[in-house]
Design a protein around this motif. Structure first.
Motif, PDB file in Angstrom:
ATOM      1  N   VAL A  70       1.162   8.026  -5.705  1.00 53.17           N
ATOM      2  CA  VAL A  70       0.261   9.179  -5.599  1.00 53.17           C
ATOM      3  C   VAL A  70       1.058  10.452  -5.293  1.00 53.17           C
ATOM      4  O   VAL A  70       0.801  11.523  -5.866  1.00 53.17           O
ATOM      5  CB  VAL A  70      -0.817   8.921  -4.527  1.00 53.17           C
ATOM      6  CG1 VAL A  70      -1.587  10.199  -4.199  1.00 53.17           C
ATOM      7  CG2 VAL A  70      -1.777   7.825  -4.998  1.00 53.17           C
ATOM      8  N   LEU A  88      -7.582   3.652   2.379  1.00 53.25           N
ATOM      9  CA  LEU A  88      -8.708   3.884   1.456  1.00 53.25           C
ATOM     10  C   LEU A  88     -10.008   3.832   2.243  1.00 53.25           C
ATOM     11  O   LEU A  88     -10.103   3.113   3.237  1.00 53.25           O
ATOM     12  CB  LEU A  88      -8.735   2.787   0.380  1.00 53.25           C
ATOM     13  CG  LEU A  88      -7.653   2.857  -0.689  1.00 53.25           C
ATOM     14  CD1 LEU A  88      -7.632   1.568  -1.512  1.00 53.25           C
ATOM     15  CD2 LEU A  88      -7.860   4.067  -1.600  1.00 53.25           C
ATOM     16  N   ALA A 119       0.867  -1.195   0.000  1.00 55.63           N
ATOM     17  CA  ALA A 119       0.000   0.000   0.000  1.00 55.63           C
ATOM     18  C   ALA A 119       0.897   1.236   0.000  1.00 55.63           C
ATOM     19  O   ALA A 119       0.614   2.237  -0.677  1.00 55.63           O
ATOM     20  CB  ALA A 119      -0.929  -0.006   1.205  1.00 55.63           C
ATOM     21  N   CYS A 172      -5.793   4.122  -5.435  1.00 56.99           N
ATOM     22  CA  CYS A 172      -5.293   5.273  -4.670  1.00 56.99           C
ATOM     23  C   CYS A 172      -5.332   6.540  -5.522  1.00 56.99           C
ATOM     24  O   CYS A 172      -5.630   7.632  -5.016  1.00 56.99           O
ATOM     25  CB  CYS A 172      -3.874   5.004  -4.158  1.00 56.99           C
ATOM     26  SG  CYS A 172      -3.814   3.667  -2.937  1.00 56.99           S
ATOM     27  N   HIS A 212      -8.953   7.672  -5.418  1.00 60.85           N
ATOM     28  CA  HIS A 212      -9.336   8.276  -4.136  1.00 60.85           C
ATOM     29  C   HIS A 212      -8.687   9.654  -3.972  1.00 60.85           C
ATOM     30  O   HIS A 212      -9.359  10.620  -3.595  1.00 60.85           O
ATOM     31  CB  HIS A 212      -8.931   7.348  -2.990  1.00 60.85           C
ATOM     32  CG  HIS A 212      -9.266   7.927  -1.659  1.00 60.85           C
ATOM     33  ND1 HIS A 212     -10.541   8.326  -1.321  1.00 60.85           N
ATOM     34  CD2 HIS A 212      -8.492   8.222  -0.579  1.00 60.85           C
ATOM     35  CE1 HIS A 212     -10.545   8.825  -0.098  1.00 60.85           C
ATOM     36  NE2 HIS A 212      -9.313   8.780   0.371  1.00 60.85           N
ATOM     37  N   TRP A 235       0.840   4.596  -2.428  1.00 63.16           N
ATOM     38  CA  TRP A 235       0.752   5.989  -1.974  1.00 63.16           C
ATOM     39  C   TRP A 235       1.984   6.773  -2.408  1.00 63.16           C
ATOM     40  O   TRP A 235       1.912   7.997  -2.616  1.00 63.16           O
ATOM     41  CB  TRP A 235       0.528   6.049  -0.456  1.00 63.16           C
ATOM     42  CG  TRP A 235      -0.872   5.608  -0.101  1.00 63.16           C
ATOM     43  CD1 TRP A 235      -1.227   4.500   0.603  1.00 63.16           C
ATOM     44  CD2 TRP A 235      -2.098   6.249  -0.489  1.00 63.16           C
ATOM     45  NE1 TRP A 235      -2.590   4.398   0.682  1.00 63.16           N
ATOM     46  CE2 TRP A 235      -3.162   5.461   0.025  1.00 63.16           C
ATOM     47  CE3 TRP A 235      -2.405   7.383  -1.219  1.00 63.16           C
ATOM     48  CZ2 TRP A 235      -4.498   5.794  -0.181  1.00 63.16           C
ATOM     49  CZ3 TRP A 235      -3.740   7.724  -1.421  1.00 63.16           C
ATOM     50  CH2 TRP A 235      -4.770   6.936  -0.898  1.00 63.16           C
TER      51      TRP A 235
END
Ligand code: ADP
Length: 484
Positions: free
Chosen positions: A122, A186, A115, A150, A153, A119
């Motif tokens: 991102v 998330l 994860a 991601c 979101h 990120w």
């Protein structure tokens, strides 16, 4: 086009399988086709060690509270590539295999580790590097599966950037207990059937398949096969629904690494018109591995992860017959303990005729392809397969099952294909020891027929699986997604 490639592996720094070969070769091939590709990688020890002149761009926190540093630097390989690396010692600084502990158990916090990778992507998409901004993110395998979710979101319901997700193997899904969901960062709205929920669990792979704008896999045949219940690993329904967004692009061979005329890892070099060096490579390989140095004993080889996928129980069942007929077998691989033990037992039983090396040894794998007569790839399923491509380049005739990328890259030896000089290997259809044994016998018969053998071997060496061609297809896909 500015493309951010996200993956967990990267050749030559970190490789557990074909994924690394692809992510290591694609940036240079894409850059030669008008792209500006940068890579984002987790800061595993081998990656950090290979990052030249790192500078810190920013720091951020995961939902679990770990602090991550986003570094920028360059990676040296066959060409220099600009790279971003996530430095998070608590999450990533672990020796050995990037995914498993010393007991071959997946790390309990893998969901957090990967994860964090998403990120990190991102952060870059949001302008974390003021000197370069990606226009599209291309993620590979479940490790990068969360990236499109991601991006969606972070963009508040509109993805920050378009994304492509490539599946190198649908069987590795990144499944985690739903109790881990709050660690991902998330909202719960992503945990649904039309999202990343998969039979009551979190699936990173499904996240990639569901949220990416386009899905690719590494051969056209595998792209079709994964839409069937037989090879869809429970995701065939989703893949059928996304059929118009799904395509197969066959992997290539990096000729700067895999070329027997120049390969510095071979004891002798050779080409399709100069095969003496190959005979010398075979003799050297036999000596190195303790096989009898019989020049005319056909040498069958396996270079593989030792897992169920690779169909190796067939080889175990057939090896006694192979040896009885005067052939030799050499296996380089590691993986499932029972397969490792079974191959080692065969080496003991047939000393001088069967040799087994357990481990992952890149340099040795070049010598194996160099000395091998026949490369065995009897896989149950095979998204693309690279070993049969390397075998073809190195004059080792591939004997493969007609599945996935194997079906797309090897042409069976039949009277018509022999006559037209298009035969490049031996292909069998079913996971059946009788059929496999018959294929081995066909290979032996071909070997004993030097003029035919020669034609098949040379036709294989003439094959050209170019990364350039694959890169053109990826570039066209990117172009279709990036607003003009
Ligand atoms: P997969 O990705 O399923 O493992 P591929 O055929 O696509 O299979 O790619 C495997 C890659 O890993 C090839 O580059 C192959 O040469 C290499 N490889 C597999 N096992 C070993 C090993 N034990 N030692 C060295 N290289 C290996």
């Amino acid at each position: 086009m500015n493309i951010l490639q996200v993956s967990a592996e990267y050749h030559p720094l970190l490789k557990t399988g074909g994924l690394a070969d692809v992510t290591g070769a694609l940036p240079a091939a894409l850059n030669a086709n008008g792209c500006d590709v940068r890579v984002l990688l987790p800061g595993f020890p081998a990656i950090l060690a290979g990052l030249q002149e790192p500078t810190e761009l920013l720091r951020f926190h995961t939902h679990g509270g770990a602090e991550l540093r986003l570094l920028r630097g360059t990676l040296l390989g066959t060409t220099t590539v600009q790279a971003y690396v996530l430095d998070a010692p608590g999450l990533l600084d672990r020796p050995g295999n990037p995914y498993e502990d010393a007991h071959k158990q997946p790390y309990a916090d893998n969901h957090r580790r990967f994860a964090a990778l998403a990120w990190g992507a991102v952060q870059i998409a949001q302008g974390g590097d003021t000197s370069w901004k990606p226009q599209l993110v291309h993620g590979h395998d479940w490790h990068a599966g969360l990236v499109p979710a991601c991006l969606l979101h972070a963009g508040g319901g509109q993805p920050l950037l378009p994304s492509v997700f490539t599946v190198h193997n649908l069987a590795y899904q990144g499944l985690f207990d739903v109790a881990r969901f709050p660690d991902l960062g998330l909202p719960w709205s992503f945990y649904q059937v039309e999202g990343l929920e998969f039979w009551g669990q979190i699936s990173f792979l499904k996240a990639g398949l569901h949220y990416a704008n386009r899905i690719t896999t590494v051969s056209p045949t595998y792209a079709r096969e994964i839409q069937t219940p037989e090879l869809g690993c429970g995701l065939d329904g989703l893949l059928r629904r996304r059929q118009s967004d799904l395509s197969g692009i066959l992997n290539g061979v990096d000729g700067t690494i895999w070329n027997p005329t120049t390969d510095p890892l071979l004891p002798h070099r050779f080409g399709s018109n100069k095969l003496l060096g190959k005979a010398r490579c075979k003799a050297a390989l036999q000596i190195e591995t303790g096989l009898h140095t019989h020049a005319d004993a056909p040498l069958f080889t396996v270079v593989s992860r030792l897992t169920e996928q690779k169909g190796l129980p067939l080889v175990l069942e057939a090896v006694d017959g192979l040896v009885e007929r005067g052939a030799q077998l050499l296996v380089l691989g590691n993986g499932d303990a029972h397969l490792e033990a079974a191959f080692l037992a065969k080496a003991q039983q047939h000393a001088g005729r069967v040799a087994v090396r357990i481990g992952f040894d890149e340099a040795f794998s070049h010598r194996v392809f160099g000395g091998s007569d026949v490369t065995l790839v009897p896989s149950r399923f095979e998204p693309c397969g690279l070993t049969q491509l390397y075998a073809l380049a190195y004059g080792s005739v591939p004997l493969v099952r007609r599945v996935g990328g194997l079906a797309d890259s090897v042409t069976d030896t039949q009277p018509d294909t022999l006559a037209s000089d298009t035969a490049t290997g031996i292909v069998f259809n079913h996971m059946d020891v009788g059929e496999f044994t018959h294929a081995l016998q066909r290979a032996m018969a071909l070997y004993r027929h030097p003029s035919q053998w020669d034609r098949v071997q040379r036709a294989g060496m003439r094959q050209h699986f170019s990364w350039d061609e694959a890169a053109q297809q990826y570039a066209a896909l990117y172009r279709s997604l990036i607003p003009a």
